[in-house]
Scaffold this motif. Sequence first.
Motif, short mmCIF file in Angstrom:
data_model
loop_
_atom_site.label_atom_id
_atom_site.label_comp_id
_atom_site.label_asym_id
_atom_site.label_seq_id
_atom_site.Cartn_x
_atom_site.Cartn_y
_atom_site.Cartn_z
N VAL A 267 19.06 38.18 121.67
CA VAL A 267 20.49 37.90 121.82
C VAL A 267 21.06 37.36 120.51
CG1 VAL A 267 22.21 36.51 123.04
CG2 VAL A 267 20.28 37.49 124.29
N ALA A 268 20.28 36.53 119.83
CA ALA A 268 20.74 35.93 118.58
C ALA A 268 20.99 36.97 117.50
CB ALA A 268 19.73 34.90 118.10
N GLN A 269 20.39 38.14 117.63
CA GLN A 269 20.54 39.19 116.62
C GLN A 269 21.81 40.02 116.82
OE1 GLN A 269 16.89 41.50 116.08
NE2 GLN A 269 15.70 39.75 116.82
N GLY A 270 22.48 39.84 117.93
CA GLY A 270 23.75 40.52 118.12
C GLY A 270 23.71 41.68 119.10
N LEU A 271 24.88 42.29 119.27
CA LEU A 271 25.07 43.33 120.28
C LEU A 271 24.14 44.52 120.08
CD1 LEU A 271 26.59 44.66 122.63
CD2 LEU A 271 28.35 45.36 120.99
N HIS A 272 24.03 45.01 118.85
CA HIS A 272 23.20 46.19 118.60
C HIS A 272 21.76 45.95 119.02
CE1 HIS A 272 21.84 49.89 116.72
NE2 HIS A 272 20.89 49.20 116.09
N ALA A 273 21.24 44.76 118.70
CA ALA A 273 19.86 44.44 119.05
C ALA A 273 19.68 44.37 120.57
CB ALA A 273 19.46 43.12 118.40
N VAL A 274 20.67 43.81 121.26
CA VAL A 274 20.59 43.72 122.72
C VAL A 274 20.58 45.11 123.35
CG1 VAL A 274 21.83 42.99 124.80
CG2 VAL A 274 21.66 41.44 122.85
N LYS A 275 21.47 45.98 122.88
CA LYS A 275 21.53 47.34 123.42
C LYS A 275 20.23 48.10 123.14
CE LYS A 275 25.40 49.61 122.87
NZ LYS A 275 26.62 50.17 122.23
N GLN A 276 19.70 47.93 121.95
CA GLN A 276 18.46 48.61 121.61
C GLN A 276 17.30 48.10 122.47
OE1 GLN A 276 17.43 48.34 117.47
NE2 GLN A 276 15.64 49.69 117.65
N TYR A 277 17.26 46.78 122.68
CA TYR A 277 16.22 46.19 123.51
C TYR A 277 16.27 46.75 124.93
CZ TYR A 277 13.87 42.56 126.30
OH TYR A 277 13.07 41.89 127.19
N LEU A 278 17.46 46.80 125.50
CA LEU A 278 17.60 47.28 126.87
C LEU A 278 17.29 48.77 126.97
CD1 LEU A 278 20.85 45.35 127.88
CD2 LEU A 278 18.51 44.84 128.59
N SER A 279 17.68 49.54 125.96
CA SER A 279 17.37 50.97 125.95
C SER A 279 15.87 51.21 125.90
CB SER A 279 18.04 51.66 124.75
OG SER A 279 19.44 51.64 124.89
N GLU A 280 15.18 50.47 125.03
CA GLU A 280 13.72 50.62 124.92
C GLU A 280 13.03 50.18 126.20
OE1 GLU A 280 12.70 48.37 121.49
OE2 GLU A 280 13.43 49.90 120.07
N LYS A 281 13.56 49.15 126.82
CA LYS A 281 12.98 48.69 128.08
C LYS A 281 13.14 49.74 129.17
CE LYS A 281 13.22 44.83 131.35
NZ LYS A 281 13.96 43.60 131.72
N MET A 282 14.32 50.40 129.17
CA MET A 282 14.54 51.46 130.14
C MET A 282 13.62 52.64 129.88
SD MET A 282 18.05 53.49 131.06
CE MET A 282 18.69 52.14 132.02
N ASN A 283 13.45 53.00 128.61
CA ASN A 283 12.57 54.11 128.25
C ASN A 283 11.14 53.83 128.67
OD1 ASN A 283 14.77 55.31 127.11
ND2 ASN A 283 14.23 54.79 125.00
N ALA A 284 10.71 52.58 128.48
CA ALA A 284 9.35 52.20 128.86
C ALA A 284 9.16 52.26 130.36
CB ALA A 284 9.04 50.80 128.34
N GLY A 285 10.21 51.91 131.09
CA GLY A 285 10.11 51.93 132.54
C GLY A 285 10.28 53.30 133.14
N HIS A 286 10.59 54.29 132.30
CA HIS A 286 10.80 55.65 132.80
C HIS A 286 9.55 56.24 133.42
CE1 HIS A 286 12.17 59.74 133.11
NE2 HIS A 286 11.23 60.16 132.28
N ARG A 287 8.38 55.80 132.94
CA ARG A 287 7.14 56.40 133.43
C ARG A 287 6.51 55.59 134.55
NH1 ARG A 287 7.22 56.62 128.04
NH2 ARG A 287 6.04 54.69 127.84
N SER A 288 7.16 54.46 134.97
CA SER A 288 6.53 53.66 136.01
C SER A 288 7.20 53.76 137.38
CB SER A 288 6.41 52.20 135.54
OG SER A 288 7.61 51.78 134.93
N PRO A 289 8.16 52.90 137.73
CA PRO A 289 8.66 52.96 139.11
C PRO A 289 9.47 54.22 139.37
CG PRO A 289 9.30 50.90 137.97
CD PRO A 289 8.80 51.85 136.93
N ALA A 290 9.30 54.74 140.56
CA ALA A 290 10.00 55.98 140.93
C ALA A 290 11.51 55.77 140.96
CB ALA A 290 9.51 56.47 142.29
N LYS A 291 11.94 54.61 141.44
CA LYS A 291 13.37 54.37 141.53
C LYS A 291 13.99 54.31 140.15
CE LYS A 291 13.33 52.04 146.00
NZ LYS A 291 13.67 50.82 146.73
N LYS A 292 13.35 53.59 139.24
CA LYS A 292 13.88 53.50 137.87
C LYS A 292 13.94 54.88 137.24
CE LYS A 292 14.22 50.00 136.08
NZ LYS A 292 13.77 49.13 135.04
#
Length: 355
Positions: A267-292
Amino acid sequence: MLYEQQQQQQVRFDLRRKKGKADQRKRGTAVVDEDETLEVVDLSGLSMESLPNPTLNLALICKLDISNNNLQTIPESMVARLLNVVVLDVHSNQLKVLPNSIGCLVKLKVLNVAGNYLRFLPRTIENCRSLEELNANFNQLVRLPDTIGFELLNLKKLSVSSNKLVLLPHSTSHLTSLRILDARLNCLRSLPEDMENLIKLEVLNVSQNFQCLETLPYSIGLLLSLVELDVSYNKIMALPDSLGCLQKLQKLCIEGNPLTSPLVEVVAQGLHAVKQYLSEKMNAGHRSPAKKKSWISKLVRYGTFNGSRVSRMNQEESEGFTAPDYQRISGFASPRYMGRFSPRRLFSPRRSNAS
């Protein structure tokens, strides 16, 4: 002295200012002769406790300002005759209710009722289908009309801050013309799940809801026009991964929350870092839960991923994407498709065809 004040009120009520020719073609509105013009009437700041009897034809008024007085009621009969009014300003009075006849104002575009003691808005307000801006800040509203979003389809700005709202009605998500939604300083516990229908929403402020708001819906990632999001000073522990898909987002306020995701250093790194973090987290979760996985597939279809998207998709899924099958979300604003993208539908297991 009192007589002089009443005379002054009467004179100001008779004040006329040219605004334009009346439109006689709309059915259900007062007919105004071509040589008559619509008027602006300003009765603000006169410390009135009641409205004087008008000598002016109320059907000639296009803007009425009776703000900053001590009015406790507005006569039903008077409002019913304001058939050509476009702007009605009654802010900063002592109103506890609005007249039901407000539903007669079919040309009304701007309604300001801020700074009163309103606990409810009359259901007849849904008949004001030309309404574009509604300001009900600083009242005591405990709820909005349940079907307000099904009727006020031209509403562009909804301000209901500093009230006692616990929830926004489900129909709010059907305000497809809405650009600004300000619901800060309430007691909101949740937001409507299917917010993806708010395809023109640019500013969303649900900050300072007295530690009641704990989660944000995943559908917030499909608010394709969102530029500003303020969820500060709530009780949110984790931002939905889908926030990383908001390509137009320029301002994100999340301070004052007990966040664990994203991490404080991110969060301290700003908006771009937050969006990138959430995108990478979503990408990582793409291969796990069926709902995600199902949710991410929808986001990919409508092109809401920024940058990385999903780079390691299974070959079988990649081959399943054909251009004709995936229409842009803006094509589904009509009632026929309402709810098509609701999280309940997205998260439900896909039905297999009977053999």
